[in-house]
Design an enzyme around this catalytic site. Structure first.
Site, PDB file in Angstrom:
ATOM      1  N   TYR A  39     -11.902  -5.846  -5.928  1.00  0.00           N
ATOM      2  CA  TYR A  39     -12.895  -5.051  -6.661  1.00  0.00           C
ATOM      3  C   TYR A  39     -14.316  -5.484  -6.292  1.00  0.00           C
ATOM      4  CZ  TYR A  39     -15.647  -2.836 -10.260  1.00  0.00           C
ATOM      5  OH  TYR A  39     -16.601  -2.092 -10.906  1.00  0.00           O
ATOM      6  N   TYR A  94      -2.952 -10.507   3.338  1.00  0.00           N
ATOM      7  CA  TYR A  94      -2.936  -9.097   3.731  1.00  0.00           C
ATOM      8  C   TYR A  94      -4.329  -8.688   4.178  1.00  0.00           C
ATOM      9  CZ  TYR A  94      -1.450  -4.149   3.230  1.00  0.00           C
ATOM     10  OH  TYR A  94      -1.127  -2.825   3.436  1.00  0.00           O
ATOM     11  N   LYS A 122      -0.222 -10.089   7.371  1.00  0.00           N
ATOM     12  CA  LYS A 122      -0.045  -8.716   7.810  1.00  0.00           C
ATOM     13  C   LYS A 122      -1.428  -8.187   8.138  1.00  0.00           C
ATOM     14  CE  LYS A 122       1.259  -4.030   6.534  1.00  0.00           C
ATOM     15  NZ  LYS A 122       1.789  -3.098   5.492  1.00  0.00           N
ATOM     16  N   THR A 145       0.830  -1.204   0.000  1.00  0.00           N
ATOM     17  CA  THR A 145       0.000   0.000   0.000  1.00  0.00           C
ATOM     18  C   THR A 145       0.867   1.258   0.000  1.00  0.00           C
ATOM     19  OG1 THR A 145      -1.699  -1.195   1.241  1.00  0.00           O
ATOM     20  CG2 THR A 145      -1.853   1.200   1.216  1.00  0.00           C
TER      21      THR A 145
END
Length: 313
Positions: A115, A144, A174, A52
């Site tokens: 999406y 993630y 994470k 990110t």
């Protein structure tokens, strides 16, 4: 007795590495390699590239491949890299993960397909199964969990199901949710099987190490890794007082870093640190800090005491 910090592939402090850019907004691989070397020399155990903070979803697949290949060609050890390879299209995820595997990266960090909202656990399991089976093993997958950004969370049931189906591939998570109870639940459920839980927030580093987690993968590590490294060293040494003091600095720098748009703010600190204004370049829709924000932001960062830890390191 060995802790998860000792056993984990990326145990300790990992930076979610910024991606510097040239005037044309293409990745500047020379600058990124230099920053990566600095991070590894100043408290980072590993480098989470193309996540990110690295603005991965603002780059094409070809550009992301060029970043991975370019860093390794520049001498950044592949063994220290955890590239982000999660895409909306599973075929893109396969392609990126295969490149990471070919380069010798131990693992990759994978967003869910982000999406389509509210996918079922069956749909997410099918997505990851396609990726894992097509890659064919030989590299670990870290999921993630960042529901605020992806809007697609990983449930405990889904993680357990993936671990059962692919025990030699699904290696950790994470968690950038900011929900420590969720991190602790994953540790309690899966750490005994070698599952590595990393916090996406610096404020939890000390706590997660004591609870059996593996460490952190954070944006602010681009600028506060000396403090993170001090926490890890004190934890290893059993020096509770030093650990508490270093964690206080780490938490304070995190608070400052998130007081403005995160990526633009971190770029300002690195630009000042390196004397290179190129670090302020950022891909739309992200934007650099407004000029009136810069002075107070940098002053607040300096007031955290991070400079003293940097000298001690």
């Amino acid at each position: 007795m060995a802790t998860m910090l000792d056993q984990a592939i990326y145990g300790g402090v990992n930076a979610a590495v910024l991606t510097p850019m040239g005037a044309d907004l293409a990745p500047d691989l020379s600058l990124m390699a230099a920053h990566s070397r600095w991070l590894l020399a100043n408290g980072c155990n590993g480098l989470g590239i193309l996540g990110t903070t690295g603005e991965a979803n603002s780059f094409s697949v070809a550009e992301r491949i060029a970043v991975m290949e370019g860093l390794v060609a520049a001498g950044i050890p592949a063994a220290k890299l955890m590239p982000g390879t999660g895409c909306a299209a599973f075929t893109d995820s396969v392609e990126l993960t295969n490149v990471a595997k070919r380069l010798g990266c131990p693992g990759v960090l994978m967003l869910p397909p982000f999406y389509y909202k509210n996918p079922s656990d069956d749909g997410l399991f099918a997505y990851f199964s396609e990726v894992i089976q097509r890659v064919g093993g030989g590299i670990k997958v870290y999921v993630y969990h960042f529901p605020q950004q992806s809007a697609v969370p990983f449930s405990l049931d889904l993680i357990g199901r993936l671990m059962k189906a692919y025990p030699d591939v699904i290696k950790g998570v994470k968690d950038s949710s900011g929900d420590y109870a969720n991190m602790k639940a994953m540790i309690d459920a899966f750490a005994r099987d070698g599952f590595e839980v990393y916090s996406g927030s610096d404020e939890f580093l000390s706590r997660i190490l004591h609870d059996g987690g593996a460490g952190c993968i954070t944006a602010a590590s681009n600028v506060n890794c000396t403090a993170g490294g001090a926490v890890v060293r004190a934890f290893r040494a059993g020096d509770a007082s030093a650990e508490e003091a270093a964690q206080a600095v780490l938490t304070a720098t995190r608070k400052v870093a998130t007081s403005v748009p995160l990526i633009g703010g971190l770029r300002e600190i690195v630009a000042r640190q390196t004397g290179n204004p190129a670090w302020r370049r950022i891909r739309p829709p992200n934007m650099p800090l407004k000029q009136e924000q810069v002075g107070p932001y940098l002053a607040a960062f300096d007031a955290t005491g991070i400079a003293g830890l940097a000298k001690a390191a």
